[in-house]
Write a protein that holds these residues in place. Structure first.
Motif, PDB file in Angstrom:
ATOM      1  N   LYS A   1      -9.677 -15.129 -12.706  1.00 37.34           N
ATOM      2  CA  LYS A   1      -9.820 -15.120 -11.238  1.00 37.34           C
ATOM      3  C   LYS A   1      -8.707 -15.897 -10.538  1.00 37.34           C
ATOM      4  O   LYS A   1      -8.563 -15.818  -9.313  1.00 37.34           O
ATOM      5  CB  LYS A   1     -11.174 -15.700 -10.828  1.00 37.34           C
ATOM      6  N   ASP A   2      -7.922 -16.659 -11.296  1.00 31.10           N
ATOM      7  CA  ASP A   2      -6.876 -17.491 -10.697  1.00 31.10           C
ATOM      8  C   ASP A   2      -5.622 -16.668 -10.417  1.00 31.10           C
ATOM      9  O   ASP A   2      -5.302 -15.718 -11.131  1.00 31.10           O
ATOM     10  CB  ASP A   2      -6.530 -18.658 -11.624  1.00 31.10           C
ATOM     11  N   ASN A   3      -4.904 -17.051  -9.363  1.00 30.59           N
ATOM     12  CA  ASN A   3      -3.637 -16.413  -8.984  1.00 30.59           C
ATOM     13  C   ASN A   3      -3.800 -14.921  -8.706  1.00 30.59           C
ATOM     14  O   ASN A   3      -2.886 -14.127  -8.940  1.00 30.59           O
ATOM     15  CB  ASN A   3      -2.572 -16.608 -10.082  1.00 30.59           C
ATOM     16  N   LEU A   4      -4.983 -14.564  -8.217  1.00 33.56           N
ATOM     17  CA  LEU A   4      -5.264 -13.152  -7.928  1.00 33.56           C
ATOM     18  C   LEU A   4      -5.717 -13.037  -6.477  1.00 33.56           C
ATOM     19  O   LEU A   4      -6.647 -13.728  -6.055  1.00 33.56           O
ATOM     20  CB  LEU A   4      -6.359 -12.629  -8.865  1.00 33.56           C
ATOM     21  N   VAL A   5      -5.039 -12.189  -5.700  1.00 32.93           N
ATOM     22  CA  VAL A   5      -5.406 -11.997  -4.300  1.00 32.93           C
ATOM     23  C   VAL A   5      -5.806 -10.552  -4.074  1.00 32.93           C
ATOM     24  O   VAL A   5      -5.407  -9.652  -4.826  1.00 32.93           O
ATOM     25  CB  VAL A   5      -4.252 -12.373  -3.342  1.00 32.93           C
ATOM     26  N   TYR A   6      -6.619 -10.343  -3.046  1.00 40.68           N
ATOM     27  CA  TYR A   6      -6.956  -8.967  -2.677  1.00 40.68           C
ATOM     28  C   TYR A   6      -6.844  -8.812  -1.169  1.00 40.68           C
ATOM     29  O   TYR A   6      -6.975  -9.770  -0.412  1.00 40.68           O
ATOM     30  CB  TYR A   6      -8.339  -8.555  -3.187  1.00 40.68           C
ATOM     31  N   LEU A   7      -6.573  -7.582  -0.722  1.00 37.97           N
ATOM     32  CA  LEU A   7      -6.394  -7.268   0.692  1.00 37.97           C
ATOM     33  C   LEU A   7      -6.880  -5.853   0.939  1.00 37.97           C
ATOM     34  O   LEU A   7      -6.972  -5.048  -0.011  1.00 37.97           O
ATOM     35  CB  LEU A   7      -4.936  -7.422   1.114  1.00 37.97           C
ATOM     36  N   PRO A   8      -7.225  -5.523   2.169  1.00 36.94           N
ATOM     37  CA  PRO A   8      -7.761  -4.185   2.444  1.00 36.94           C
ATOM     38  C   PRO A   8      -6.709  -3.101   2.257  1.00 36.94           C
ATOM     39  O   PRO A   8      -5.525  -3.304   2.550  1.00 36.94           O
ATOM     40  CB  PRO A   8      -8.212  -4.278   3.904  1.00 36.94           C
ATOM     41  N   MET A   9      -7.149  -1.959   1.748  1.00 36.41           N
ATOM     42  CA  MET A   9      -6.268  -0.806   1.589  1.00 36.41           C
ATOM     43  C   MET A   9      -6.372   0.037   2.858  1.00 36.41           C
ATOM     44  O   MET A   9      -7.401   0.645   3.142  1.00 36.41           O
ATOM     45  CB  MET A   9      -6.679   0.020   0.367  1.00 36.41           C
ATOM     46  N   GLU A  10      -5.301   0.062   3.641  1.00 36.05           N
ATOM     47  CA  GLU A  10      -5.322   0.768   4.915  1.00 36.05           C
ATOM     48  C   GLU A  10      -3.916   1.229   5.281  1.00 36.05           C
ATOM     49  O   GLU A  10      -2.921   0.728   4.754  1.00 36.05           O
ATOM     50  CB  GLU A  10      -5.886  -0.147   6.012  1.00 36.05           C
ATOM     51  N   GLY A  11      -3.844   2.152   6.192  1.00 30.85           N
ATOM     52  CA  GLY A  11      -2.555   2.649   6.655  1.00 30.85           C
ATOM     53  C   GLY A  11      -1.726   3.240   5.532  1.00 30.85           C
ATOM     54  O   GLY A  11      -2.232   3.928   4.637  1.00 30.85           O
ATOM     55  N   ALA A  12      -0.420   2.963   5.562  1.00 29.01           N
ATOM     56  CA  ALA A  12       0.502   3.511   4.561  1.00 29.01           C
ATOM     57  C   ALA A  12       0.261   2.917   3.183  1.00 29.01           C
ATOM     58  O   ALA A  12       0.622   3.532   2.170  1.00 29.01           O
ATOM     59  CB  ALA A  12       1.943   3.255   4.993  1.00 29.01           C
ATOM     60  N   VAL A  13      -0.351   1.733   3.108  1.00 25.46           N
ATOM     61  CA  VAL A  13      -0.681   1.156   1.804  1.00 25.46           C
ATOM     62  C   VAL A  13      -1.644   2.078   1.066  1.00 25.46           C
ATOM     63  O   VAL A  13      -1.579   2.228  -0.155  1.00 25.46           O
ATOM     64  CB  VAL A  13      -1.281  -0.254   1.972  1.00 25.46           C
ATOM     65  N   GLU A  14      -2.518   2.727   1.819  1.00 26.44           N
ATOM     66  CA  GLU A  14      -3.466   3.663   1.209  1.00 26.44           C
ATOM     67  C   GLU A  14      -2.806   5.018   0.944  1.00 26.44           C
ATOM     68  O   GLU A  14      -2.894   5.552  -0.168  1.00 26.44           O
ATOM     69  CB  GLU A  14      -4.675   3.838   2.124  1.00 26.44           C
ATOM     70  N   SER A  15      -2.118   5.571   1.948  1.00 31.58           N
ATOM     71  CA  SER A  15      -1.545   6.914   1.796  1.00 31.58           C
ATOM     72  C   SER A  15      -0.327   6.931   0.879  1.00 31.58           C
ATOM     73  O   SER A  15      -0.002   7.967   0.296  1.00 31.58           O
ATOM     74  CB  SER A  15      -1.181   7.480   3.175  1.00 31.58           C
ATOM     75  N   GLN A  16       0.370   5.817   0.748  1.00 27.83           N
ATOM     76  CA  GLN A  16       1.555   5.750  -0.107  1.00 27.83           C
ATOM     77  C   GLN A  16       1.396   4.648  -1.160  1.00 27.83           C
ATOM     78  O   GLN A  16       2.307   3.862  -1.410  1.00 27.83           O
ATOM     79  CB  GLN A  16       2.795   5.479   0.743  1.00 27.83           C
ATOM     80  N   PHE A  17       0.223   4.599  -1.773  1.00 29.05           N
ATOM     81  CA  PHE A  17      -0.071   3.481  -2.671  1.00 29.05           C
ATOM     82  C   PHE A  17       0.887   3.416  -3.853  1.00 29.05           C
ATOM     83  O   PHE A  17       1.308   2.321  -4.262  1.00 29.05           O
ATOM     84  CB  PHE A  17      -1.515   3.566  -3.181  1.00 29.05           C
ATOM     85  N   ALA A  18       1.226   4.542  -4.433  1.00 21.69           N
ATOM     86  CA  ALA A  18       2.118   4.532  -5.598  1.00 21.69           C
ATOM     87  C   ALA A  18       3.460   3.889  -5.253  1.00 21.69           C
ATOM     88  O   ALA A  18       3.991   3.061  -6.013  1.00 21.69           O
ATOM     89  CB  ALA A  18       2.317   5.959  -6.110  1.00 21.69           C
ATOM     90  N   ALA A  19       4.012   4.237  -4.089  1.00 26.82           N
ATOM     91  CA  ALA A  19       5.297   3.652  -3.676  1.00 26.82           C
ATOM     92  C   ALA A  19       5.129   2.166  -3.355  1.00 26.82           C
ATOM     93  O   ALA A  19       5.999   1.342  -3.681  1.00 26.82           O
ATOM     94  CB  ALA A  19       5.830   4.398  -2.455  1.00 26.82           C
ATOM     95  N   PHE A  20       4.015   1.808  -2.714  1.00 25.92           N
ATOM     96  CA  PHE A  20       3.730   0.406  -2.390  1.00 25.92           C
ATOM     97  C   PHE A  20       3.631  -0.429  -3.664  1.00 25.92           C
ATOM     98  O   PHE A  20       4.230  -1.514  -3.763  1.00 25.92           O
ATOM     99  CB  PHE A  20       2.421   0.338  -1.600  1.00 25.92           C
TER     100      PHE A  20
END
Length: 862
Positions: free
Chosen positions: A532-551
């Motif tokens: 659980k250490d050094n691990l962050v999470y954030l919402p998947m939205e906008g281009a992060v969602e539609s272009q996830f592979a490139a992100f």
């Protein structure tokens, strides 16, 4: 006499009640005449005040012919003067008692404030006693019964139609974070969907809009006053806010139909935006299925509804519409949700109410410990007031009057301590709020607070003084005046018993604190099966969602980034589950619960989970969207020796088990690890997980922010560390641990104050004995041991009493966790050793001081 110039009738009745008839005849006429003259000159109000004062001046103790409760200024002044003189003559005794009482009272006030805050949850709704939440018990083949609030959506409408006692059935999904923007301003806020009757059922006041209409527009939204201020400024009420447009998640516009006052933090229902639920339901037709349990339903019942009958009607309705239903449905009182929220094996076992009860007892313990100090020191030093009591009795003082005097002294001391305690609370309240993660405040305009504090002080004063008052007032006059008075053996034994009781309570708190600390350390250091250490999470939205592979590809090029994946849920708090999976050879009658996580590629690797056998989902296998990775618990539940390649079907989709991951804790440590299935479903993931390189957190976060802003320039960048979420999950345990540590320390401190005072008095009483022993050759060490031995025995007896009680209580508390530390002998050994050391340190100074005193001087003085 003029009607407007008559003295207060109650003052005359007061005079008749307390004064002899002859005295009344003598003074009443003069008082009335004087009143009439003064009222003419100075006015009616000032005449009233003067008349009451004149009446009080004529009170005499001799006028009381029958036992009555009386308290009048002359006697109060005498009590107060006597108390102050006595306090001045015994400064050390007064200081110890004042400090012990004030610290104990301050802690009790803090606990009282915390308990009041806990009890206030969900208590502000006008029809709170009519509100309930629909719940269900579900039993599985494993023999376990789970209790959930998620229920079938179609049942809401039918319950309103078919059950007369149900006035409203409010559908409500769980709240969710949404992006709200207007122009260049954008904020993430908690939003929820609700039925049209939401603001009619719940008492969330509307500042703008009509409760029956604000949720009728499918494209509308009701916002909190905080959101209104963020987008329209503090003067939003003058801007004509209704009808204004906000953009949600950068993909739809909504119209403001109302504004509600910020929801109290003491509410189980939270949120800053409320959307109409109908469009949300229209986009999810699968919710119409009776087997889908994805929503909560809140019920408003008629005032005279009989719960057993309502629950039976709900159960009958569910059984008619759910084929093969085995779940037991029931309505839980809404006001009980927060405090009584823990079910185990289909039974209500408590919840936060357990902590309320525990700290209620702790508050009582602290008051008892402080009161025992007063009792012990008062009775131990009774010989110093024996002559005063004898003279008072010879002068005609009755036992009742003496009891009142000494009880009055304890009440005066308690009231002074109460004032000091309130000052302590006021100064330390911000620190206390930080510890308990609350925003408690004291409104002195609210009489409940002052009455509560005053009542606590009076209770403590009476509890502390009632026994010493009767002891002191019972002295034999002849013995006292002859100089033959000495404290009785019975009194000494009682003091020893009180010391034992006092230290037993302290040891109980020490053992509880050490056990709580051990469990907290166990939780923090437990191997969860993922890192659980050094691990962050954030919402998947906008281009992060539609272009996830490139992100993802761009992120992996950056400094400080080790891994990137995505999932449908937090891996430490998986809530989605199903009993639908089947496989060859499964018993058709068996019902097993499987938790579900939808993931993208590299999820297991990013979480640093360990594979027990097989492989994870990989891009090179084009069919992996049909395959599953399961945990060890699932493999065990399936009952196949080698599950790799086993065909599993659920949600009308067939696939194969391609890997088994070692068990990891995806729920609270209070629960055992259940079977889990991980599906590779890229379209059903909503959280991005990024593994940062240890030692390069700042560089990794900077890289993440840079790439995120390149893909989503119009979205605010925000993230959460997974270990922070873990800390919030166990916030109650951590808070309780801090409070237990603080209160145990304070209990020990108060006990030591009393022990120090008692040791001082004991050493003073044994001055002649110590002098004789020294003359006869006793060493200082032996004398210190002699003076310390009695108190050491008392602490030992207290430990023997407290240890089994503490074991029983803490073993039950630990039993609430599926994973916990065992009850360890070192905890009890350390608690006993700490208690002895504290006792020795407390009495050591006085013992050494007395033992080293010049025996010649001691004997000459004696």
């Amino acid at each position: 006499m003029h009607p407007q110039h008559r003295p207060p009738a109650w003052a005359d009745r007061f005079l008749e009640w307390f004064c002899d008839a002859e005295l009344i005849d003598e003074i009443q006429g003069d008082l009335h005449e004087d009143y009439q003259r003064y009222a003419t000159e100075k006015g009616h109000f000032r005449a009233d005040v003067k008349y009451v004062w004149d009446v009080l001046r004529f009170f005499r103790p001799s006028s009381f012919s029958t036992p009555r409760i009386y308290w009048y200024p002359v006697m109060l002044k005498n009590y107060f003067t006597s108390a102050m003189r006595n306090f001045g003559r015994q400064k050390a005794f007064t200081f110890i008692n004042m400090l012990g009482l004030s610290v104990g009272l301050a802690c009790s006030m803090f606990i009282l404030l915390w308990v009041q805050d806990e009890l206030s949850y969900n208590a502000f709704h006008q029809e709170g006693d009519q509100l309930h939440r629909l719940m269900r018990h579900v039993s599985f083949s494993s023999g376990e019964t789970y209790t959930w609030s998620a229920v079938p959506m179609p049942s809401a409408k039918l319950m309103e139609q078919e059950i007369p006692e149900i006035l409203d059935a409010e559908l409500m999904p769980w709240d969710d974070e949404v992006l709200v923007s207007k122009g260049d301003s954008a904020f993430r806020e908690n939003g929820r969907y609700a039925d049209q009757a939401f603001f009619s059922i719940f008492s969330f006041p509307l500042l703008e809009g009509n409760a029956e209409e604000v949720l009728t527009d499918p494209s509308g939204v009701v916002i909190s006053e905080t959101v209104a201020e963020k987008f329209f400024g503090s003067g939003w009420q003058a801007t004509g806010i209704l009808g204004q447009t906000l953009r949600i998640d950068q993909n739809r516009d909504v119209k403001i139909t109302g504004v509600f006052a910020d929801i109290s933090r003491n509410s189980s229902i939270q949120g800053d935006l409320v959307f109409p639920i109908k469009p949300w339901l229209d986009d999810r037709p699968w919710l119409e299925h009776w087997g889908n349990n994805s929503l909560e339903i809140y019920l408003r019942l008629t005032p005279d509804a009989e719960m057993a009958s309502v629950n039976q009607k709900i159960q009958d309705l569910m059984d008619r519409n759910m084929e093969g239903n085995t779940a037991v449905f029931f309505a839980q009182p809404f006001e009980d949700m927060y405090l009584w929220g823990e079910y185990r094996d289909g039974k209500l076992v408590g919840g936060r109410i357990d902590y309320v009860n525990i700290f209620g007892f702790v508050s009582l313990f602290l008051i008892l410990i402080a009161a025992i100090n007063f009792m012990n020191l008062s009775t131990a030093r009774s010989g110093l007031r024996a002559r005063e009591i004898g003279i008072r009795k010879v002068a005609g003082a009755q036992k009742g009057a003496l009891v009142q005097q000494f009880l009055g002294e304890s009440l005066i001391l308690a009231m002074l301590a109460t004032g000091l305690a309130v000052l302590m609370v006021e100064l330390l309240l911000p620190s206390f709020n930080e510890i308990v993660s609350k925003e408690i405040s004291i409104s002195y305009a609210d009489p409940r607070y002052l009455l509560s504090f005053l009542g606590l002080g009076l209770f403590t004063g009476i509890l502390s003084g009632i026994y010493p008052a009767f002891v002191l007032s019972s002295f034999n006059i002849v013995q006292v005046l002859k100089g033959n008075f000495s404290t009785s053996t019975k009194g000494g034994q009682l003091r020893k018993g009180l010391v034992v009781f006092q230290f037993a309570l302290s040891i109980l708190l020490i053992i509880g604190t050490l056990t709580t600390y051990s469990q907290i350390q166990y939780i923090q250091n437990k191997n969860l099966g993922l890192d659980k250490d050094n691990l962050v999470y954030l919402p998947m939205e906008g281009a992060v969602e539609s272009q996830f592979a490139a992100f993802k590809a761009e992120l992996l090029k950056q400094e400080g980034i080790l891994g990137v994946s995505a999932a449908s849920q937090n891996p430490l708090r998986v809530g989605n589950s199903t009993s639908d999976p089947t496989w060859p050879g499964k018993d058709p009658e068996a019902a097993l619960l499987f938790s579900i996580i939808n993931t993208k590629l590299d999820f297991v690797e990013t979480m640093k989970m360990k594979m027990k056998e097989g492989r994870t989902h990989q891009a090179s296998f084009g069919t992996d969207t049909l395959n599953y990775v399961i945990n060890e618990a699932a493999a065990k539940a399936i009952g196949v020796e080698n599950p790799i390649g086993l065909e599993v079907e659920f949600w009308e989709q067939k696939g194969q088990v391609i890997g088994v991951v070692e068990d990891f804790h995806f729920s609270s440590l209070r629960s055992k690890i259940d079977p889990l299935i991980m599906r590779y479903d890229p379209d059903e993931t909503w959280l991005v997980y990024v593994r940062l390189e240890g030692g390069k957190l700042e560089e990794g976060l900077a890289s993440l922010e840079k790439v995120y802003n390149e893909f989503n320039p119009t979205y605010p960048f925000s993230y959460t560390f997974l270990d922070e979420h873990f800390q919030r999950t166990y916030r109650s345990e951590f808070t309780i641990g801090k409070l237990a540590n603080a209160f145990a320390t304070i209990a020990i401190f108060i006990s030591c104050l009393g022990l120090f005072g008692l040791a001082s008095f004991t050493a003073e009483r044994r001055t002649r004995e110590i002098g004789i022993r020294k003359v006869l050759g006793a060493s200082t060490g032996k004398l210190v041991l002699l003076l310390s031995l009695d108190f050491t025995k008392l602490v030992g007896i207290a430990f023997l009493i407290a240890a089994p009680i503490a074991y029983y209580v803490m073993d039950r508390w630990l039993g609430g966790y599926e994973y916990h530390v065992p009850m360890q002998i070192w905890v009890f050994a350390l608690a006993g050793l700490v208690s002895l050391l504290i006792a020795w340190l407390t009495i050591g100074y006085q013992s050494i001081r007395t033992a080293m005193a010049d025996p010649v001087k001691s004997l000459r003085t004696e």
